[in-house]
Each structure stands twice: as C-alpha cells, then as structure tokens.
Design a protein around this motif. Sequence first.
Motif, PDB file in Angstrom:
ATOM      1  N   UNK A 108       0.096  11.811  -4.808  1.00 55.00           N
ATOM      2  CA  UNK A 108       0.179  13.023  -3.994  1.00 55.00           C
ATOM      3  C   UNK A 108      -0.160  12.801  -2.528  1.00 55.00           C
ATOM      4  N   UNK A 109      -0.314  11.551  -2.116  1.00 51.23           N
ATOM      5  CA  UNK A 109      -0.535  11.283  -0.696  1.00 51.23           C
ATOM      6  C   UNK A 109       0.683  11.745   0.099  1.00 51.23           C
ATOM      7  N   UNK A 110       0.417  12.292   1.250  1.00 51.05           N
ATOM      8  CA  UNK A 110       1.471  12.945   2.045  1.00 51.05           C
ATOM      9  C   UNK A 110       2.567  11.960   2.459  1.00 51.05           C
ATOM     10  N   UNK A 111       2.162  10.790   2.934  1.00 55.26           N
ATOM     11  CA  UNK A 111       3.122   9.769   3.330  1.00 55.26           C
ATOM     12  C   UNK A 111       3.653   9.091   2.070  1.00 55.26           C
ATOM     13  N   UNK A 112       4.971   9.160   1.816  1.00 58.56           N
ATOM     14  CA  UNK A 112       5.512   8.673   0.546  1.00 58.56           C
ATOM     15  C   UNK A 112       5.405   7.148   0.412  1.00 58.56           C
ATOM     16  N   UNK A 113       5.544   6.437   1.518  1.00 59.90           N
ATOM     17  CA  UNK A 113       5.374   4.973   1.427  1.00 59.90           C
ATOM     18  C   UNK A 113       3.946   4.626   1.037  1.00 59.90           C
ATOM     19  N   UNK A 114       2.987   5.329   1.654  1.00 58.01           N
ATOM     20  CA  UNK A 114       1.587   5.083   1.298  1.00 58.01           C
ATOM     21  C   UNK A 114       1.317   5.507  -0.140  1.00 58.01           C
ATOM     22  N   UNK A 115       1.927   6.611  -0.569  1.00 56.39           N
ATOM     23  CA  UNK A 115       1.702   7.112  -1.925  1.00 56.39           C
ATOM     24  C   UNK A 115       2.154   6.102  -2.977  1.00 56.39           C
ATOM     25  N   UNK A 192      -0.083  -1.924  10.664  1.00 56.24           N
ATOM     26  CA  UNK A 192       0.099  -0.523  10.265  1.00 56.24           C
ATOM     27  C   UNK A 192       1.550  -0.233   9.904  1.00 56.24           C
ATOM     28  N   UNK A 193       2.465  -0.918  10.583  1.00 57.70           N
ATOM     29  CA  UNK A 193       3.887  -0.669  10.338  1.00 57.70           C
ATOM     30  C   UNK A 193       4.371  -1.284   9.033  1.00 57.70           C
ATOM     31  N   UNK A 194       3.598  -2.230   8.478  1.00 58.37           N
ATOM     32  CA  UNK A 194       4.061  -2.955   7.286  1.00 58.37           C
ATOM     33  C   UNK A 194       4.260  -2.044   6.084  1.00 58.37           C
ATOM     34  N   UNK A 195       3.525  -0.919   6.028  1.00 57.62           N
ATOM     35  CA  UNK A 195       3.632  -0.030   4.879  1.00 57.62           C
ATOM     36  C   UNK A 195       5.076   0.398   4.638  1.00 57.62           C
ATOM     37  N   UNK A 196       5.876   0.446   5.699  1.00 54.95           N
ATOM     38  CA  UNK A 196       7.259   0.915   5.563  1.00 54.95           C
ATOM     39  C   UNK A 196       8.205  -0.170   5.056  1.00 54.95           C
ATOM     40  N   UNK A 197       7.671  -1.359   4.824  1.00 55.53           N
ATOM     41  CA  UNK A 197       8.491  -2.394   4.207  1.00 55.53           C
ATOM     42  C   UNK A 197       8.446  -2.309   2.684  1.00 55.53           C
ATOM     43  N   UNK A 198       7.636  -1.403   2.157  1.00 56.76           N
ATOM     44  CA  UNK A 198       7.536  -1.226   0.707  1.00 56.76           C
ATOM     45  C   UNK A 198       8.384  -0.031   0.282  1.00 56.76           C
ATOM     46  N   UNK A 199       9.197  -0.217  -0.735  1.00 54.72           N
ATOM     47  CA  UNK A 199      10.101   0.831  -1.198  1.00 54.72           C
ATOM     48  C   UNK A 199       9.323   2.006  -1.783  1.00 54.72           C
ATOM     49  N   UNK A 200       9.922   3.182  -1.685  1.00 52.95           N
ATOM     50  CA  UNK A 200       9.290   4.373  -2.266  1.00 52.95           C
ATOM     51  C   UNK A 200       9.769   4.585  -3.693  1.00 52.95           C
ATOM     52  N   UNK A 201       9.886   3.498  -4.425  1.00 50.75           N
ATOM     53  CA  UNK A 201      10.321   3.545  -5.824  1.00 50.75           C
ATOM     54  C   UNK A 201       9.331   2.704  -6.628  1.00 50.75           C
TER      55      UNK A 201
END
Length: 502
Positions: A108-115, A192-201
């Motif tokens: 339920x974290x707001x940022x889906x990549x972080x979630x 900090x930008x690396x989180x967006x290299x992880x898929x939201x799946x």
Amino acid sequence: MRAIHVLEPMLEFRYGQRMVYPRDGLFLFGPGDGGRAPINFGVIGTPAGVARFRQWMGSVGNVIDAANDDPQHVPFPGYGAAFASAWPDKPRHIIDSIDPAAVSRALRLENRNEAIKSTVDLYVDPLVAAADRLEAPPNFWFVVIPEEIYKLGRPQSSVPKADRIRGSVKLSKSAARDLMLEPTFFPEDLEAAEIYQYATHFRRQLKARLLRDRIVTQIVRETTLAPNDFLNKIGKPLRRLEDPATIAWKILTGAYYKDGGRPWQLADVRPGVCYVGLAYKRQDNSSDDRFACCAAQMFLSSGEGVVFRGALGPWFHSESKQFHLSEDAASSLVEMVIGEYQQMHDGQPPAELFIHAKSSFADPEWKGFKAAAPGTNVVGVQISDAKDRMKLYRPGRYPVIRGTALILHERRAFLWTSGFAPRLDTYQGPETPNPIEVRIHRGDCELETVLGDVMGLTKINFNSCLHNDRLPVTIRFADAVGDVILAAPRTGEPKLPFKYYI
C-alpha cells in the motif's frame, strides 16, 4: 493453395513409451528421464500460507480422482506414481517468517515502484540468506503468496486513495528518468533514481532479482491451495478454479521440471536439430524509444532450454514495428547458442538451427546469424498470430482439427495449432479456432517439416501439463522472458536454464 493435416506429434515417456497426452504418459509409464531421487524443495510464505501449503502437500501424495469421465480429465495418481520419485512428508526447508502485516503495508505504499520492491524484498532477502547459509540448499522454492499480492502486485493494480501509505521515496519518476539520461555528480541522486529500474510486477521482479543467486522458484497463490478458506459473501470460493486433480498435474509437473527432471521429450526428432526463439523487450527509461534488450531461448528435443541475454541496442524499428539486430549483435547471440550446444553435445555443432521470431529477418542480422554458425543449416522462421485473418469450418459439432494447415505457397502457411483434439474428444478453446502464420523467411527447409516442428514445440511447456499450447515454446514465452530480463537492474549471468524465468 491446398490443405493438409500435420499429425499430432508423439511424446516419449519412461521405457520409451509414446503417447500424445502428457497426463496419459505420466499416469501409465512415468517421466521421460525414468524418475529421480526424492524431490528437494523449500517453501516460503506467511505462517498461514505455509500451513496451507503443507496441508495441500498431504493431498497430492495420494490419488486424486478426476473431475468427471470426460476424456481430457485424468486422475492424478500421486506424485510418486506419476514421476517415479518420492514425495516427502514435509519440505526440506521452511521459511514461514513472512509477516502478513508487513506485506500489506508494503503493497500500500503510495509510490508503486517502492511498493513492489519493498514487497519483493520481504521474499528475496530470506531466500538469498538461506542460499548463502545452507550447505545443501533446495533445488527450488515454492513461493506461497497471499491473494493481495496477486491483486496489488501488478502494473495495473491500484490502491484506494484512503489506503495509501507515504513511503520514503521523494524523487518522481520523471525526475529519475532525467537523471538516468543526464547523470549527475551526486551519487545519492542516482541511488534514489534506481528504484525506477525495478518493475512494478511482483512475479517478474522476484524472478529477475533471484537470477544472480541462481534461485529457482515456483509461485503459488494461497487461494489455489485452499480455495475453501477464501469465500465470498454468499459462501462460494473467491476464485473459480479447476478441479484438484488438474491443479495437481499442473503444479507438480512444473515442480518436477524445476527440481531438475525431464517429464517427457519429443519423439521422432531429427538428430542435431536445435530451435531458438528470439525475445525482445523495449526499455522504458531510455531517451531513444528504439532501445530494446534481446535474448535467445534455445530449446532441444528433450525440452531442455537455456536463455541467453543479448546486447541492448536500437533494435526496434517504429516504421515496421519490428525488431532487428545489428550484424555484430546477431552474430554474438548465435555464437553463444552454438557454444552452449557444443558443450552439451561433445563439441559437435547443430546440423540444423531454426530461429523463430515474430519479426522478419533483415539482411544485416541474417548475415550475422549465418556467420556465427558455419556448417549448420540455419533457417529463419517468422511466426505470427493470424487471429481473425482466416477461418476454416467443417461439418459437425466440432471445429477444424488441430494440425490442419492451409498451404499458401511453398514457404508460407496458416497452421491451426488449436482445434479439435481427437485424444481429448473436444476443442478446449472459447471461440472458432484461429491459426498462426508460419513463414520460412530465410534459409531452406521443407515447409511441412517446419510445420511438424512447430506442432511439436507446442507440446513441451513443462510449466504446465496440457495437451498442447497454441504457440510453440520458442514464441510462447518470448514476452515473459523479456519481461523478466528488464524487471531489475542487470546483475545476472548472460545465460541460465529456462526454468529460472518461468
């Protein structure tokens, strides 16, 4: 134009016995490799998830009756009888420390990549720690997931606004993209930008992050193992599932394969033949929308598969919406394939190499493929979905028989890989069957030989236990392999067995 029928390929099981339906062969004779030592697996999940898995374990060691007398339903005889191997009373290793509250919070974290990354962390960290700690780690892990991971762990999932939890990521996706394109001197920004290299799946990211540590997984939903534990308002199971015998066939065939076994193999395959499927995935965080990662999936008649990670480059061509490699990249990819084949065959190269792709083959890449395989007959086969482009009908209750081919000319045909299957006495699809289009785009081979090969490759999906798929395995998993390759920053080996990706 003429119509022919390509015979249903035979599969080979224990003692060299042959059948067309995997469940028949396993039920009557056992697996193609003759059986294995007791299966060696671990299980990870929440305490409730692991408890449900262990309860399910107790049911699949014995006979599970077929759902009814329809020919496609085959009783599951118990793991030991089906696979000539012992089914244990409990998993070799158990990790039941996944906190369900932590899973719910992470999702339920707001940022889906972080979630999704935070959720995957909950499973990856203990799996990697176990791999480092155990002297004899299991051959693979069952990953038992709560239903909310399936519900909220995908790119299109949405958490109600009132339930969202603020996390620690402050950098926006667009700012991260700018940083990736124009790197700064401040390492904390890049980190900090690396989180967006992880898929939201969840599934793709889990598989991708475990490649480096060579950990094989089989993901199972709790609602599959214990459907009666999850009821809706009127007291019915939340999900409409197949019968218990069918579920056991599917899950445990995949388990036997991931344990290192070979459930069956194609019969009557020409010696020295090798099939390669090309997989591509476009990279989102690039300034050039042509950039894509490529991979090659090599399959042998035994069903053994290896995935080779290729180079990243401007392979996508927007005008044709197709992918084409450069000559050097094509040559490098096939060199890896040939090298691996030679290692598996006492230094001998394949006599025939069939390269399957959804795209056609451009001159430079074909030159590269050919240069990397001297002395091998290389054939480029384009396979595409011909949905609603051609329909065939026949008198009677059932649609066109599987294996029907409409030959358009000597190098091109429509092939019905789905349709009425005599062994099943039915057609299992939802609509009038659609063909696939098979085209010999480069190289030389008899078209009927290529069609027979394609039919065979629809029958070696070891992640299930079906009569057949609609697409050959070389094309069927191309998107799935590409999705896993780009689901996390690259850290893995350039080649790994196919079972790591499915």
